[in-house]
Design an enzyme around this catalytic site. Structure first.
Site, PDB file in Angstrom:
ATOM      1  N   ASN A   1       3.001  -2.758  -4.450  1.00  0.00           N
ATOM      2  CA  ASN A   1       3.517  -1.864  -5.490  1.00  0.00           C
ATOM      3  C   ASN A   1       4.760  -1.096  -5.034  1.00  0.00           C
ATOM      4  O   ASN A   1       5.589  -0.716  -5.847  1.00  0.00           O
ATOM      5  CB  ASN A   1       2.432  -0.898  -5.961  1.00  0.00           C
ATOM      6  CG  ASN A   1       1.448  -1.592  -6.904  1.00  0.00           C
ATOM      7  OD1 ASN A   1       1.718  -2.697  -7.377  1.00  0.00           O
ATOM      8  ND2 ASN A   1       0.321  -0.969  -7.170  1.00  0.00           N
TER       9      ASN A   1
ATOM     10  N   SER B   1      -4.423   2.736  -5.667  1.00  0.00           N
ATOM     11  CA  SER B   1      -3.257   1.869  -5.545  1.00  0.00           C
ATOM     12  C   SER B   1      -2.058   2.601  -4.954  1.00  0.00           C
ATOM     13  O   SER B   1      -1.029   1.992  -4.747  1.00  0.00           O
ATOM     14  CB  SER B   1      -2.912   1.217  -6.886  1.00  0.00           C
ATOM     15  OG  SER B   1      -2.914   2.158  -7.905  1.00  0.00           O
TER      16      SER B   1
ATOM     17  N   GLU C   1      -5.305  -6.110  -0.957  1.00  0.00           N
ATOM     18  CA  GLU C   1      -4.582  -5.395   0.098  1.00  0.00           C
ATOM     19  C   GLU C   1      -5.616  -4.574   0.871  1.00  0.00           C
ATOM     20  O   GLU C   1      -6.314  -3.742   0.274  1.00  0.00           O
ATOM     21  CB  GLU C   1      -3.522  -4.466  -0.501  1.00  0.00           C
ATOM     22  CG  GLU C   1      -2.175  -5.131  -0.710  1.00  0.00           C
ATOM     23  CD  GLU C   1      -1.140  -4.169  -1.289  1.00  0.00           C
ATOM     24  OE1 GLU C   1      -0.036  -4.087  -0.754  1.00  0.00           O
ATOM     25  OE2 GLU C   1      -1.442  -3.489  -2.289  1.00  0.00           O
TER      26      GLU C   1
ATOM     27  N   HIS D   1      -7.517  -2.472  -1.918  1.00  0.00           N
ATOM     28  CA  HIS D   1      -6.753  -2.441  -3.164  1.00  0.00           C
ATOM     29  C   HIS D   1      -6.850  -3.785  -3.876  1.00  0.00           C
ATOM     30  O   HIS D   1      -6.184  -4.755  -3.529  1.00  0.00           O
ATOM     31  CB  HIS D   1      -5.283  -2.083  -2.862  1.00  0.00           C
ATOM     32  CG  HIS D   1      -4.444  -1.984  -4.092  1.00  0.00           C
ATOM     33  ND1 HIS D   1      -3.104  -2.288  -4.120  1.00  0.00           N
ATOM     34  CD2 HIS D   1      -4.762  -1.620  -5.357  1.00  0.00           C
ATOM     35  CE1 HIS D   1      -2.644  -2.113  -5.340  1.00  0.00           C
ATOM     36  NE2 HIS D   1      -3.625  -1.715  -6.107  1.00  0.00           N
TER      37      HIS D   1
END
Ligand code: COA
Length: 695
Positions: free
Chosen positions: A479, A408, A441, A429
């Site tokens: 993120n 991540s 992702e 991801h």
């Protein structure tokens, strides 16, 4: 209108007039289709040789509904509600033969017909709520007359489609058959003709009984479920009108509510999201690039993430080989996957878990992946560990196989360099739980080959996920942006607002949870570990939420430990007021600034948008729409707001930049305006303009 451009064909087979809708790709009810259908019904009425009419769709479906591209523009005649009434008023019987989806306006046209037949696989529904709307062409008045109020409320508030079997059961259709819609429809029409079946107008049926309690309880339940979205509540108003008003008055009331919703930002947000769902996978660099074939997936690591990824693949028919370090790890992985699949059966997502489990094999030796088309690594987030795994994958996997990491935040370029085939390496991801969350992702590294990216998008489609292309940086798109708006929340705490006030304001904005409830759910150890990881490279001007570190040291890890920002026990969680002294200690003698909910929301959103603009400028996200989709599918951003970039455009970029500049006077490091935001404001442009440019 010339015959060539007319999307409606009129033919006759004996005494049956066959009206065929041919408006690819989805037979949307644009102006030309409405006009053509109107003229076809006029022609049928006047055609002395035609005694019954059959309406049927060409291609894969009956009718995909109103033409969404016309929404937001001035309506053009003939209007859809009038067309449905025109069909119903035909002087001779009209049959609709439905195959594939009959959605929204498509379902309403079928309801305007006198008899309805479906071929197996047909689906009926009112997806308007998913566009911020309600049925606008008599659906909310005719369906309750046929099926009663309950099924109509379910269909129109949820937007969920009904199978042909269900439609038959509740009386929405008359007959369900196998086969070709035209042939079956023709046979049905001839049968009706032989019986001298009369016109049978749904609108002439008596109004359903009005049960005030039923509507009150529907309002209560949908107000809670729809979290600020108004369309489901207006759908209830419209269905209620079917009980209290004569048909045409009810249709007028429905239309009034529909047009009112058409003017709302919620409608604009939902339609923005609808088109983004389709644009997000259209990447110019992948035009004409074929995906590699994909059937056998390897998963390395059987923890929550690995088991979730394996489950997602098994649910969609892929073969999976899962690698763990030892037999105990394999046992745990099998148990988690079995539990996930059983839960999917309970939720009706899967008929039987046995065939899915039969496609799973478990091994401790990487050699079991020799034959896999793709391997996804989901092991501990540590570069050395990942490099070791990729070294093993490189050694055993066949040429042309794809090597993916579920990291991540780690540098996918560096991971790729641990192999002899960096072109085959990509980041995938997934979001936890991986078999439930929609976002994927796709992290494209410097040397990732285009067909590897194309395969990742094909995999997402197969898994029923929405893929967004991201570039390599700490946190990728989602993120990285999260880290910034989360930091804005911590800064608001330091300045005097409480975590509980922030959570409440963010929920009121439409997110399912505020940032501190989210931290409790994820586990406060996760945030602590992230802070530890970033400690060495942290800018001294960044703040550290020392109260959160202290909470970790006290073992307040959130939900899993029974306390965090909230106390968890019987009943609803309550604020954990023991956190307050820890916050007070961190605040020191800073002034106490308790922000109003709107101020909280604006700062939170401004931080999100400012970071998003930096993500765009850095090329981590290609287009603003990629960010909107990421936040919608991975972070619970309310769909009816379209996404943070649309929110920013609607708020007005100049005002947003002015606020950021204002806050920067006190906190210049955190609130440094994104150069892209400044440029857009200087040029009088919006994020939407960048979507246009990139499309
Ligand atoms: N109006 C205008 N365009 C539409 C449309 C509509 N009602 N429904 C789909 N399209 C377009 C899509 O944008 C897409 O265009 P693109 O190829 O330029 O990207 C194309 O038609 C194909 O749609 P897609 O969703 O990819 O096809 P599908 O076969 O997977 O699904 C449907 C077909 C009809 C089930 C699906 O498109 C759908 O749910 N549409 C919306 C239906 C709706 O909400 N109708 C009610 C309106 S009140």
């Amino acid at each position: 209108m010339s015959q060539a451009s007319n999307p409606i064909r009129y033919d006759r087979d004996g005494a049956v007039a066959i009206i065929t809708i041919a408006n690819p790709p989805v037979n949307a009810l644009g102006q030309a289709v409405r006009q053509g259908l109107w003229e076809a019904i006029d022609r049928f009425d006047a055609d002395a040789d035609a005694r019954i009419a059959l309406i049927v769709g060409d291609g894969n479906l009956f009718l995909g509904g109103a033409d969404i591209t016309e929404f937001g523009k001035p309506p053009v005649e003939p209007y859809l509600p009038d067309l449905c009434t025109r069909i119903e008023d035909a002087t001779k019987p009209v049959v609709a033969a439905v195959h594939g989806p009959a959605l929204g306006g498509g379902c309403e046209i079928a309801l305007g017909a006198h008899y309805r037949l479906a071929v197996s696989g047909a689906r009926f529904g009112f997806p308007e709520v998913a566009l911020g709307l309600i049925p606008g062409a008599g659906g909310s008045q005719r369906m309750p007359r046929l099926t009663g109020v309950g099924p109509a409320l379910d269909a129109m508030c949820s937007g969920a489609p009904l199978s042909a079997e269900k439609a038959l059961k509740i009386g929405l259709i008359d007959r369900l058959v196998e086969g070709d819609p035209r042939a079956e429809g023709l046979a049905y029409a001839q049968e009706l003709l032989a019986q001298s079946a009369p016109t049978r107008r749904t609108g002439a049926l008596p109004a359903p009984a009005h049960d005030a309690d039923l509507f009150a309880s529907a309002r209560k339940s949908w107000a809670a479920k729809s979290r600020g979205q108004v369309a489901p509540l207006r759908a209830i108003d419209a269905v209620e009108a079917s009980c209290t008003l004569p048909l045409q008055e009810g249709i007028r009331e429905e239309r009034r509510l529909f047009l009112e919703l058409m003017e709302t930002p919620q409608r604009a947000g939902m339609i923005h999201a609808f088109f983004n769902d389709r644009k997000v996978a259209k990447l110019p660099e992948l035009q004409g690039i074929a995906a590699r074939s994909l059937d056998h997936v390897g998963v390395i690591g059987g923890g929550t993430m690995g088991a979730g990824i394996a489950t997602a693949c098994l649910l969609r028919g892929l073969t999976v080989t899962l690698i763990e370090q030892d037999d105990a790890g394999l046992d745990r992985a099998r148990q988690t996957i079995t539990g996930n699949l059983d839960a999917a059966v309970k939720r009706g997502k899967l008929a039987d878990s046995a065939p899915a489990l039969a496609r799973l094999s478990l091994a401790t030796d990487y050699a079991a992946l020799a034959d896999a088309d793709l391997a996804i690594e989901a092991v501990f987030e540590n570069m050395d560990v990942k490099k070791q795994v990729f070294g093993c994958l490189d050694a055993v996997m066949k040429p042309g196989a794809i090597l993916a990491t579920n990291t991540s935040y780690l540098d996918v370029n560096e991971i790729a360099q641990a192999t002899s085939r960096p072109g085959d390496v990509i980041g995938l991801h997934f979001f936890s739980p991986a078999h439930v969350m929609k976002l994927l992702e796709v992290v494209v590294a410097d040397q990732t080959a285009p067909e590897v990216t194309a395969t990742a998008f094909a995999l997402a489609k197969r898994l029923g996920k929405t893929a967004v292309k991201a570039g390599v940086c700490d946190g990728f798109i989602g993120n990285r942006i999260l880290a910034t708006y989360r930091a804005a929340a911590d800064r608001m705490i330091l300045a005097g607002t409480s975590p509980w006030q922030i959570d409440e304001a963010i929920r009121a904005f439409g997110l399912p949870m505020g940032p501190f409830e989210m931290s409790d759910l994820a586990g406060l150890d996760i945030g602590y570990m992230t802070r530890q990881r970033k400690a060495a490279t942290r800018d001294p001007r960044d703040i550290v939420p020392t109260w959160a570190d202290e909470m970790y040291h006290r073992g307040w890890l959130g939900r899993k430990s029974g306390s965090g920002y909230y106390c968890y026990g019987e009943g609803s969680p309550t604020p954990n007021l023991e956190v307050q002294p820890l916050i007070d200690a961190a605040r020191g003698d800073q002034s106490q600034q308790v922000l109003e909910p709107e101020q909280i929301q604006r700062r939170y959103m401004a931080a999100m948008v400012n970071e998003a603009a930096k993500v765009l400028e850095d090329g981590i996200a290609a287009r603003p729409l990629d960010i909107d989709v990421t936040l919608l599918y991975g972070y619970g951003f309310p769909r009816w707001r379209g996404g943070p970039m649309l929110w920013a455009d609607r708020e007005g970029l100049p005002g947003l930049l002015a606020d950021i500049q204002d806050w920067a006077r006190e906190d210049p490091w955190f609130w440094t305006p994104a150069p892209l935001l400044e440029r857009l404001v200087a040029e009088g442009k919006t994020f939407g303009d960048l979507n246009e440019g990139a499309a």
